[in-house]
Design an enzyme around this catalytic site. Structure first.
Site, PDB file in Angstrom:
ATOM      1  N   MET A 112      18.237  20.170  51.890  1.00 44.63           N
ATOM      2  CA  MET A 112      19.130  19.022  51.659  1.00 44.63           C
ATOM      3  C   MET A 112      18.328  17.729  51.891  1.00 44.63           C
ATOM      4  O   MET A 112      18.474  17.045  52.897  1.00 44.63           O
ATOM      5  CB  MET A 112      20.325  19.107  52.615  1.00 44.63           C
ATOM      6  CG  MET A 112      21.330  17.972  52.459  1.00 44.63           C
ATOM      7  SD  MET A 112      22.271  18.068  50.958  1.00 44.63           S
ATOM      8  CE  MET A 112      23.753  18.858  51.554  1.00 44.63           C
ATOM      9  N   GLY A 113      17.463  17.438  50.925  1.00 44.48           N
ATOM     10  CA  GLY A 113      16.678  16.206  50.990  1.00 44.48           C
ATOM     11  C   GLY A 113      17.216  15.222  49.968  1.00 44.48           C
ATOM     12  O   GLY A 113      18.417  15.184  49.711  1.00 44.48           O
TER      13      GLY A 113
ATOM     14  N   GLU B 191       3.232  29.398  35.575  1.00 44.48           N
ATOM     15  CA  GLU B 191       3.777  28.540  34.516  1.00 44.48           C
ATOM     16  C   GLU B 191       2.688  28.178  33.526  1.00 44.48           C
ATOM     17  O   GLU B 191       1.588  27.820  33.964  1.00 44.48           O
ATOM     18  CB  GLU B 191       4.384  27.274  35.130  1.00 44.48           C
ATOM     19  CG  GLU B 191       5.592  27.585  35.998  1.00 44.48           C
ATOM     20  CD  GLU B 191       6.263  26.347  36.593  1.00 44.48           C
ATOM     21  OE1 GLU B 191       5.832  25.222  36.283  1.00 44.48           O
ATOM     22  OE2 GLU B 191       7.200  26.516  37.379  1.00 44.48           O
TER      23      GLU B 191
ATOM     24  N   ARG C  77      10.235  25.324  43.424  1.00 45.56           N
ATOM     25  CA  ARG C  77       8.957  25.847  42.928  1.00 45.56           C
ATOM     26  C   ARG C  77       9.058  27.365  42.854  1.00 45.56           C
ATOM     27  O   ARG C  77       9.699  27.991  43.712  1.00 45.56           O
ATOM     28  CB  ARG C  77       7.797  25.457  43.856  1.00 45.56           C
ATOM     29  CG  ARG C  77       7.364  23.994  43.795  1.00 45.56           C
ATOM     30  CD  ARG C  77       6.703  23.603  42.464  1.00 45.56           C
ATOM     31  NE  ARG C  77       6.235  22.230  42.456  1.00 45.56           N
ATOM     32  CZ  ARG C  77       6.919  21.181  41.964  1.00 45.56           C
ATOM     33  NH1 ARG C  77       8.110  21.356  41.431  1.00 45.56           N
ATOM     34  NH2 ARG C  77       6.393  19.969  41.975  1.00 45.56           N
TER      35      ARG C  77
ATOM     36  N   HIS D 280      10.435  24.142  33.416  1.00 46.72           N
ATOM     37  CA  HIS D 280      10.130  23.146  34.447  1.00 46.72           C
ATOM     38  C   HIS D 280      10.426  21.721  33.940  1.00 46.72           C
ATOM     39  O   HIS D 280       9.515  20.893  33.823  1.00 46.72           O
ATOM     40  CB  HIS D 280       8.659  23.262  34.888  1.00 46.72           C
ATOM     41  CG  HIS D 280       8.413  22.670  36.241  1.00 46.72           C
ATOM     42  ND1 HIS D 280       7.467  23.141  37.120  1.00 46.72           N
ATOM     43  CD2 HIS D 280       9.000  21.615  36.881  1.00 46.72           C
ATOM     44  CE1 HIS D 280       7.474  22.411  38.221  1.00 46.72           C
ATOM     45  NE2 HIS D 280       8.395  21.477  38.100  1.00 46.72           N
TER      46      HIS D 280
HETATM   47  P1  NAP Z   1      12.686  15.943  50.172  1.00 45.70           P
HETATM   48  O1  NAP Z   1      13.498  14.713  50.116  1.00 45.70           O
HETATM   49  O2  NAP Z   1      11.446  15.976  50.994  1.00 45.70           O
HETATM   50  O3  NAP Z   1      13.659  17.129  50.620  1.00 45.70           O
HETATM   51  C1  NAP Z   1      13.218  18.395  50.943  1.00 45.70           C
HETATM   52  C2  NAP Z   1      14.179  18.996  51.957  1.00 45.70           C
HETATM   53  O4  NAP Z   1      13.758  20.323  52.219  1.00 45.70           O
HETATM   54  C3  NAP Z   1      14.199  18.245  53.277  1.00 45.70           C
HETATM   55  O5  NAP Z   1      15.508  17.894  53.592  1.00 45.70           O
HETATM   56  C4  NAP Z   1      13.630  19.227  54.293  1.00 45.70           C
HETATM   57  O6  NAP Z   1      14.328  19.119  55.520  1.00 45.70           O
HETATM   58  C5  NAP Z   1      13.902  20.580  53.608  1.00 45.70           C
HETATM   59  N1  NAP Z   1      12.935  21.606  54.016  1.00 45.70           N
HETATM   60  C6  NAP Z   1      11.597  21.483  54.182  1.00 45.70           C
HETATM   61  N2  NAP Z   1      11.072  22.651  54.583  1.00 45.70           N
HETATM   62  C7  NAP Z   1      12.106  23.518  54.698  1.00 45.70           C
HETATM   63  C8  NAP Z   1      12.204  24.869  55.091  1.00 45.70           C
HETATM   64  N3  NAP Z   1      11.128  25.545  55.483  1.00 45.70           N
HETATM   65  N4  NAP Z   1      13.417  25.445  55.075  1.00 45.70           N
HETATM   66  C9  NAP Z   1      14.523  24.747  54.711  1.00 45.70           C
HETATM   67  N5  NAP Z   1      14.498  23.456  54.332  1.00 45.70           N
HETATM   68  C10 NAP Z   1      13.299  22.848  54.326  1.00 45.70           C
HETATM   69  O7  NAP Z   1      12.207  16.403  48.710  1.00 45.70           O
HETATM   70  P2  NAP Z   1      12.914  16.102  47.305  1.00 45.70           P
HETATM   71  O8  NAP Z   1      12.389  14.828  46.760  1.00 45.70           O
HETATM   72  O9  NAP Z   1      14.378  16.312  47.421  1.00 45.70           O
HETATM   73  O10 NAP Z   1      12.245  17.280  46.429  1.00 45.70           O
HETATM   74  C11 NAP Z   1      12.380  18.632  46.804  1.00 45.70           C
HETATM   75  C12 NAP Z   1      11.491  19.531  45.977  1.00 45.70           C
HETATM   76  O11 NAP Z   1      12.041  19.701  44.688  1.00 45.70           O
HETATM   77  C13 NAP Z   1      10.076  18.999  45.713  1.00 45.70           C
HETATM   78  O12 NAP Z   1       9.191  19.305  46.764  1.00 45.70           O
HETATM   79  C14 NAP Z   1       9.679  19.665  44.412  1.00 45.70           C
HETATM   80  O13 NAP Z   1       8.891  20.816  44.644  1.00 45.70           O
HETATM   81  C15 NAP Z   1      11.009  20.057  43.782  1.00 45.70           C
HETATM   82  N6  NAP Z   1      11.239  19.344  42.501  1.00 45.70           N
HETATM   83  C16 NAP Z   1      11.273  20.056  41.343  1.00 45.70           C
HETATM   84  C17 NAP Z   1      11.502  19.406  40.148  1.00 45.70           C
HETATM   85  C18 NAP Z   1      11.535  20.158  38.858  1.00 45.70           C
HETATM   86  O14 NAP Z   1      11.184  19.599  37.839  1.00 45.70           O
HETATM   87  N7  NAP Z   1      11.981  21.391  38.829  1.00 45.70           N
HETATM   88  C19 NAP Z   1      11.687  18.018  40.130  1.00 45.70           C
HETATM   89  C20 NAP Z   1      11.647  17.328  41.330  1.00 45.70           C
HETATM   90  C21 NAP Z   1      11.422  18.003  42.522  1.00 45.70           C
HETATM   91  P3  NAP Z   1      13.628  19.532  56.903  1.00 45.70           P
HETATM   92  O15 NAP Z   1      12.339  18.784  56.947  1.00 45.70           O
HETATM   93  O16 NAP Z   1      14.619  19.127  57.945  1.00 45.70           O
HETATM   94  O17 NAP Z   1      13.449  20.986  56.850  1.00 45.70           O
END
Ligand code: NAP
Length: 326
Positions: free
Chosen positions: A155-156, A267, A238, A286
């Site tokens: 939940m980021g 991919e 991912r 993706h």
């Molecule tokens: P973010 O704001 O950093 O949010 C990530 C969340 O994951 C944080 O709340 C973090 O909270 C939690 N987290 C980290 N490690 C964890 C674990 N081991 N277990 C459970 N929760 C965990 O990142 P965002 O900007 O939302 O992006 C998230 C991810 O989406 C990116 O890293 C990227 O790989 C992916 N993404 C994919 C696409 C696509 O095209 N498919 C596009 C954009 C992003 P805590 O630190 O409290 O654990």
């Protein structure tokens, strides 16, 4: 002398212009073919800045050979394609594009969730293939989204944007992070639960955490067995976070109902991948953040980070902030 930059893929012209004003720019401009790794390696040896994509693997060996590299600007929020520790050891700044893609990625996540729940691609093929012979009460029936329980792992920034959409669908919102987010609980009515509880109670399990050593294979046989038989797994994070062979088995053995995948371990996903044979798997290439406006904004943000770093400033989206204390 202007600093030199290598861009590993054709990017929107507006970002190229931003960079050309201050730098010598070379760009790999073949739209459909990624830069061959040997060429990338040669470029990294000499340039001051590397503007790269999530599909480019920037490893330690490459960085060790770099003579002038000061910054790697990644056109993505995820940066698991870059060896961050190696970059920090060499004093190379790494930047990403957080925030600007939240809404586009959340839109895609929700589209994939709905397409999987209501079998949209399968239904569309059904019509095109001439299989639609008559209306029938249980034909192509799916799972309800409105009022269902969604479990967000990660939940980021994007997770919260997905939760806002879920709220509009009157969904019960569960989430699991390593730490609680009380503000999200208050604003979105989300409930913090353990991973086990989230898997057991959710109708939709949505992965939105970063790909790290800790989240590698996060969803494998044991976790899939904890999910409901009617539940749906959505992965927009991912590929490596899900054990694909265990997912295949769980889907075939009907331990879960369906999966929606925007990302894969490899991919592009190989055409003979077993998951592609299953009708209850919705696949995308993706495209999480792929709206025109968002991709243009991301390309500008990545250019701006690059220029800040080359101008001796701290880039707005510096990932390896630990190098500032060196
Ligand atoms: P973010 O704001 O950093 O949010 C990530 C969340 O994951 C944080 O709340 C973090 O909270 C939690 N987290 C980290 N490690 C964890 C674990 N081991 N277990 C459970 N929760 C965990 O990142 P965002 O900007 O939302 O992006 C998230 C991810 O989406 C990116 O890293 C990227 O790989 C992916 N993404 C994919 C696409 C696509 O095209 N498919 C596009 C954009 C992003 P805590 O630190 O409290 O654990």
């Amino acid at each position: 002398m202007k600093p030199s930059i290598f861009i590993t893929r054709k990017i929107p012209e507006i970002a190229v212009q931003m960079l050309r004003e201050q730098c010598e720019v070379e760009m790999w401009d073949k739209e459909d073919i990624p830069v061959p790794v040997e060429i990338l390696r040669e470029k990294v040896k000499t340039v001051d800045g590397l503007y790269c994509m999530l599909s480019d693997s920037i490893n330690k060996e490459m960085m060790e050979e770099a003579q002038n590299l000061k910054v790697i600007s990644n056109l993505a929020v995820g940066y698991n394609n870059i060896d961050i520790q190696a970059a920090s050891e060499k004093g190379i700044m790494v930047t990403n594009t957080p925030g600007v893609l939240n809404e586009a990625t959340a839109d895609l996540t929700f589209s994939l969730l709905m397409a999987t729940a209501r079998r949209i691609p399968e239904a569309s093929d059904f019509v095109r293939n001439g299989e639609w012979k008559s209306w029938s009460p249980m034909l192509l029936t799916g799972q309800d989204v409105f009022g269902a329980t969604i479990g967000i792992i990660g939940m980021g920034r994007i997770g919260e944007a997905v939760a806002r959409r879920a709220k509009g669908f009157n969904m019960n919102i569960l989430y699991h992070n390593r730490s609680r987010k009380e503000q999200a609980e208050k604003e979105l009515g989300a409930t913090y639960v353990s991973l086990e509880e989230l898997l057991a109670k959710s109708d939709f399990v949505v992965l939105l955490a970063p790909f790290t050593e800790e989240t590698k294979n996060l969803i494998a046989k044991k976790e899939l067995e904890q999910m409901k038989e009617t539940s749906i797994l959505i992965n927009v994070a991912r590929g490596g976070m899900v054990n694909e062979s265990d997912l295949y088995d769980a889907l075939v053995q009907k331990k879960i109902w369906a999966a929606g995948l925007d990302v894969f371990e490899q991919e592009p996903v190989p055409l003979d991948h077993p998951l592609l044979t299953l009708p209850n798997v919705v696949v995308l290439p993706h495209i999480g953040s792929a709206s025109i406006k968002t991709r243009i904004t991301m390309s500008e943000v990545a250019a701006s980070n690059m220029l800040q770093a080359l101008n001796g400033q701290v880039p707005s989206d510096l990932v390896n902030t630990n190098i500032l204390t060196r």
